[in-house]
Design a protein around this motif. Structure first.
Motif, mmCIF file in Angstrom:
data_model
loop_
_atom_site.group_PDB
_atom_site.id
_atom_site.type_symbol
_atom_site.label_atom_id
_atom_site.label_comp_id
_atom_site.label_asym_id
_atom_site.label_seq_id
_atom_site.Cartn_x
_atom_site.Cartn_y
_atom_site.Cartn_z
ATOM 1 N N GLN A 1 -31.948 44.321 0.506
ATOM 2 C CA GLN A 1 -32.357 45.107 1.673
ATOM 3 C C GLN A 1 -31.382 44.943 2.833
ATOM 4 O O GLN A 1 -31.229 45.851 3.663
ATOM 5 N N TYR A 2 -30.688 43.815 2.871
ATOM 6 C CA TYR A 2 -29.757 43.586 3.985
ATOM 7 C C TYR A 2 -28.468 44.378 3.803
ATOM 8 O O TYR A 2 -27.851 44.799 4.790
ATOM 9 N N ARG A 3 -28.076 44.625 2.575
ATOM 10 C CA ARG A 3 -26.951 45.531 2.343
ATOM 11 C C ARG A 3 -27.321 46.943 2.784
ATOM 12 O O ARG A 3 -26.512 47.641 3.409
ATOM 13 N N GLU A 4 -28.524 47.368 2.463
ATOM 14 C CA GLU A 4 -28.965 48.707 2.870
ATOM 15 C C GLU A 4 -29.043 48.825 4.383
ATOM 16 O O GLU A 4 -28.624 49.836 4.966
ATOM 17 N N LEU A 5 -29.561 47.793 5.044
ATOM 18 C CA LEU A 5 -29.627 47.801 6.504
ATOM 19 C C LEU A 5 -28.228 47.841 7.108
ATOM 20 O O LEU A 5 -27.985 48.548 8.096
ATOM 21 N N ALA A 6 -27.322 47.080 6.534
ATOM 22 C CA ALA A 6 -25.961 47.049 7.045
ATOM 23 C C ALA A 6 -25.345 48.444 7.010
ATOM 24 O O ALA A 6 -24.725 48.892 7.986
ATOM 25 N N GLY A 7 -25.495 49.132 5.904
ATOM 26 C CA GLY A 7 -24.956 50.483 5.799
ATOM 27 C C GLY A 7 -25.563 51.431 6.812
ATOM 28 O O GLY A 7 -24.880 52.309 7.356
ATOM 29 N N LYS A 8 -26.829 51.235 7.094
ATOM 30 C CA LYS A 8 -27.544 52.082 8.052
ATOM 31 C C LYS A 8 -26.958 51.972 9.454
ATOM 32 O O LYS A 8 -26.954 52.950 10.218
#
Length: 602
Positions: free
Chosen positions: A235-242
């Protein structure tokens, strides 16, 4: 004599359509980045770097748990006993940004201090630090609430610092609870963060005053990518991309379009480390280009010290703002925060490109800015701006516990990880600091001891110790300014050319006691502040900018400056028309009035 801008034109801004990834000089970028050594792998000898870490560590360990947790508890409506630290760190429900100081950013540095203590534990292995970090994390977990992010002016900024504190305590202190605390913190924060990265000047919280627009959501990806890579969850990779700020920042930078003008200096440079983590995590060449181009654009508008951002603003190409600031401002470079951002960015770029000029840049910024910062005080007084005014002085910020009180402890711990890197069995020496590196390779033990009085002297001695004779390469950074560098191995001159601005590769079958002596001769040189003002120059010797202290307004000649003579271990004198001017490194300025640049007559 050249200007910083002219020097940086030796590199070229790259466009996204170029065959990427490439180095600044058209060399192929290595497939695998250099790796960092651990904090525990490097022992620093007594000196300015280690003194700075020890001083900040003592301050942080001296702050009570209740004082550190007070703003979190108050904002959650819980009992909050103990000392109020005051300054920016406090919580004030009636805070007015136009009139108040205390309460500006409650709890803002907590995560950075946890990070710095975790790094100090990795350095010292002190059980006391480990216990303190784990205990503070538990107390924080009990105190944190959604109200903290709802009431904060800077929910993204504060969340970002908490992320680095928790992932550092997980990795360096082995706090098994840190990731679960991070997950809970993230769940509480998300409702109070913008849906995507927004510019610092954008209104995204309707009905609130302008100070609520000064948040820095665009810096979030770096530490979120790190959280993912350290095992906190996808989930932190997804948040980072966001939160990658592609529109308006990384996209144009990747095309070579300079969009830095008018942007908040520290935070937008800090955001370039998010672009580097996007490359290191996802292989995004666009983000690598954005970071590399951004670094070039930044360096082209830097002072001779390597600092940048007068009055905390980045400037446009060919701007005269740096020159104007010498007489109009004392807020030249946000030293601890700016250095932290600069070191991270240049460290990432060095690891990826193996281009030694990033090491040159790190060295310049270290010696001429943050290493001369006044020490953090127990009452919250902190060094904030390096002053390059013609009547400069080293003073504490008028704010207590400002943002630089959070970054300085991290900077002081990170000198170790800036000094050495590795590529498989090979070792890169980036900074020349008295220290000992210890490492293992294929079950064998190695150590490398650095000695010398560099950069006051031009020689560095490196001595190897190995558990068994082994062939590998040492790569030594040869600064671009070195005049006629040379090296010996066990007293015998090294054969072959030694090229400035590159890493010198020495491959050898090393045995215990083998010794390299590297000489980096230092001549005086002048650098102009910019091409439009060639008569406004700084005097340098090696990586050191030499600052005239308590100077008169008399104009010196080029030849007089270049004829400076040593009058002590770290003092030089220039004589002109019967007057004498003393020049010293930034670390030796003390409480004296100084200048960074002087005017030359010819």
């Amino acid at each position: 004599m050249i200007s910083r801008r002219a020097f940086l034109r030796t590199g070229s801004v790259l466009a996204a359509g170029a065959a990427a990834p490439q180095s600044f000089f058209g060399l192929a970028t290595p497939e695998s980045p250099l790796t960092e050594f651990g904090y525990w792998d490097v022992s620093m000898a007594p000196g300015l770097q280690e003194n700075q870490r020890a001083e900040t560590y003592d301050i942080l360990m001296g702050i009570s748990d209740d004082a550190l947790l007070k703003p979190f508890r108050e904002m959650a409506g819980k009992s909050a006993p103990g000392l109020d630290l005051g300054g920016w760190y406090s919580y004030r429900s009636s805070f007015n940004y136009k009139t108040d100081d205390a309460g500006f950013a409650p709890g803002h540095a907590f995560g950075q201090w946890i990070s710095a203590l975790s790094r100090s534990y990795a350095i010292t292995r002190s059980p006391e630090i480990r216990q303190r970090v784990r205990g503070l994390n538990q107390l924080y977990a009990e105190a944190i609430s959604a109200k903290y992010f709802e009431l904060s002016r800077f929910p993204a900024y504060s969340y970002d610092k908490i992320v680095i504190g928790l992932i550092d305590s997980h990795e360096l202190v082995d706090d098994s609870e840190a990731f679960s605390i991070l997950d809970r913190t993230t769940a509480l924060a998300m409702a109070h963060l913008p849906a995507k990265a927004v510019p610092r000047e954008s209104v995204w919280q309707p009905g609130r005053d302008v100070s609520y627009t000064w948040d820095e959501s665009y810096t979030l990806p770096e530490n979120l990518f790190l959280a993912y890579k350290r095992g906190a969850g996808s989930q932190y990779r997804e948040l980072a991309g966001k939160y990658l700020m592609d529109d308006g920042y990384f996209d144009p930078l990747s095309r070579g379009v300079n969009v830095l003008e008018g942007k908040h200096a520290y935070s937008y440079v800090n955001a370039l480390s998010s672009a580097m983590q996007a490359y290191l995590t996802m292989g995004s060449e666009k983000h690598l280009l954005a970071a590399r181009n951004g670094f070039d654009m930044l360096a082209a508008q830097s002072y001779v010290t390597g600092g940048w951002g007068p009055d905390e603003l980045l400037r446009g190409p060919e701007s005269e703002a740096l020159f104007a600031s010498l007489s109009k401002s004392h807020n030249s470079f946000e030293a601890p925060c700016g250095s932290y951002a600069h070191f991270k960015l240049s460290r990432y770029l060095l690891r990826v490109t193996r281009d030694s000029r990033y090491g040159d840049s790190m060295e310049r910024v270290m010696y001429n800015t943050v290493l001369g910062a006044k020490p953090l005080q127990a009452d919250g007084h902190a060094f904030y701006y390096a002053d390059y005014n013609s009547q400069g002085s080293r003073v504490y910020s008028k704010h207590r516990w400002p943002c630089c009180s959070g970054t300085l402890p991290q900077v002081a711990a990170d000198y170790r990880i800036n000094t050495y890197f590795r590529n498989g069995r090979d070792v890169y020496v980036n900074l020349y600091l008295p220290s000992t590196l210890r490492w293992k390779s294929e079950g064998k033990d190695f150590s490398l001891v650095q000695e010398g009085n560099y950069p006051l002297d031009d020689s560095v001695r490196l001595t190897l110790s190995v558990s068994r004779a082994e062939k590998f390469a040492l790569l030594l950074r040869i600064p671009s300014w070195a005049e006629g560098p040379s090296a010996t191995i066990n007293g015998r001159p090294l054969q072959g050319p030694i090229v400035n601005g590159q890493f010198l590769r020495i491959e050898h079958k090393w045995k215990t006691g083998d010794e390299i002596v590297l000489r980096l001769p230092m001549a005086f040189r002048l650098e102009a502040i910019d091409a439009k003002h060639p008569g406004t120059v700084a005097l340098l010797r090696g990586p050191l900018v030499l600052f005239p202290i308590e100077v008169s307004t008399s104009i010196l000649s080029r030849q007089q400056l270049l004829s400076a003579r040593s009058i002590g271990p770290s003092k030089w004198m220039v004589e002109a028309a019967g007057e004498r001017a003393t020049f010293v490194p930034f670390t030796e300025v003390g409480e004296k009035t100084y200048s960074t640049y002087v005017e030359i007559s010819s």
